[in-house]
Design a protein around this motif. Structure first.
Motif, PDB file in Angstrom:
ATOM      1  N   ASP A 147     -41.115 -10.043  -7.850  1.00 47.03           N
ATOM      2  CA  ASP A 147     -39.894  -9.563  -8.493  1.00 47.03           C
ATOM      3  C   ASP A 147     -39.204 -10.694  -9.249  1.00 47.03           C
ATOM      4  OD1 ASP A 147     -37.851  -7.599  -9.013  1.00 47.03           O
ATOM      5  OD2 ASP A 147     -36.605  -8.637  -7.524  1.00 47.03           O
ATOM      6  N   PHE A 148     -39.108 -11.854  -8.626  1.00 46.41           N
ATOM      7  CA  PHE A 148     -38.461 -13.016  -9.241  1.00 46.41           C
ATOM      8  C   PHE A 148     -39.203 -13.478 -10.496  1.00 46.41           C
ATOM      9  CE2 PHE A 148     -38.123 -17.650  -9.646  1.00 46.41           C
ATOM     10  CZ  PHE A 148     -36.753 -17.780  -9.823  1.00 46.41           C
ATOM     11  N   LEU A 149     -40.541 -13.501 -10.423  1.00 41.73           N
ATOM     12  CA  LEU A 149     -41.351 -13.983 -11.547  1.00 41.73           C
ATOM     13  C   LEU A 149     -41.650 -12.883 -12.570  1.00 41.73           C
ATOM     14  CD1 LEU A 149     -43.854 -16.197  -9.551  1.00 41.73           C
ATOM     15  CD2 LEU A 149     -41.985 -16.984 -11.020  1.00 41.73           C
ATOM     16  N   ILE A 150     -41.188 -11.678 -12.284  1.00 39.76           N
ATOM     17  CA  ILE A 150     -41.403 -10.493 -13.126  1.00 39.76           C
ATOM     18  C   ILE A 150     -42.895 -10.302 -13.411  1.00 39.76           C
ATOM     19  CG2 ILE A 150     -40.694  -9.206 -15.179  1.00 39.76           C
ATOM     20  CD1 ILE A 150     -38.234 -11.001 -15.342  1.00 39.76           C
ATOM     21  N   ILE A 151     -43.620 -10.007 -12.351  1.00 39.92           N
ATOM     22  CA  ILE A 151     -45.030  -9.636 -12.457  1.00 39.92           C
ATOM     23  C   ILE A 151     -45.080  -8.171 -12.033  1.00 39.92           C
ATOM     24  CG2 ILE A 151     -47.385 -10.150 -11.718  1.00 39.92           C
ATOM     25  CD1 ILE A 151     -46.341 -12.964 -10.943  1.00 39.92           C
TER      26      ILE A 151
END
Length: 179
Positions: A147-151
């Motif tokens: 979620d943080f790295l937007i994968i």
């Protein structure tokens, strides 16, 4: 015996040096091209320092956050810093799993691997994460990192995996209660 004239000797030495120099230049050129395709991700671990990960650029570009950092500000010289959200599992272990997913999907895109094969690999990957950790903390930490790295692909895969896990556990408990 084989004798060389002075001219032949000088020609031979010149040829050997030119070949050595050209092969060294070619090697350095290949090395520089390879280095341009490798970036360093530096995982900040708070008071513990940091951990560096060498990854191919196309693998790192699976993350929208890293992709934007590379395109906007990063010139490949310094490590790209990643402050992953803290969780129960060691951040290095979480990032390794995230990079494993990204590596497979990046190579699947470039090698035209069929959608069915990708889905099979995704299922095995998510099941391995669930079964490898008894308290399921790593699943939540990997989900937070995705979620943080937007994968998006990894995020969606883990959400579906968690929902199926809960659904299966609910059905097992319902069956036990109905007996």
């Amino acid at each position: 015996m084989f004798y060389l004239t002075r001219y032949q000797f000088i020609s031979l030495i010149t040829f050997v040096f030119r070949t050595a120099i050209n092969s060294e230049v070619a090697f350095n050129s290949v090395k520089n091209k390879m280095a341009a395709n490798i970036i360093t991700l530096r995982l900040c671990k708070g008071t513990e320092g940091f951990e560096d990960f060498q990854v191919e650029k196309m693998v790192a570009m699976e993350s929208e956050v890293i992709k934007n950092c590379i395109q906007d500000t990063h010139h490949g010289m310094d490590p790209l810093r990643l402050p992953l959200p803290s969780g129960h599992v060691k951040p290095g272990k979480v990032l390794k799993k995230v990079l494993e997913y990204c590596e497979y999907h990046a190579h699947a895109k470039s090698n035209s691997i069929s959608e069915d094969d990708v889905n099979i690999w995704d299922t095995e990957f998510s099941q391995n994460i669930i079964t490898a950790d008894k308290n399921r903390a790593s699943v939540c930490d990997i989900l937070k990192a995705a979620d943080f790295l937007i994968i998006d692909g990894l995020h969606n895969l883990l959400c579906i995996t968690i929902v199926n896990f809960i659904k299966n556990k609910f059905e097992e408990r319902a069956a036990i209660l109905s007996r």
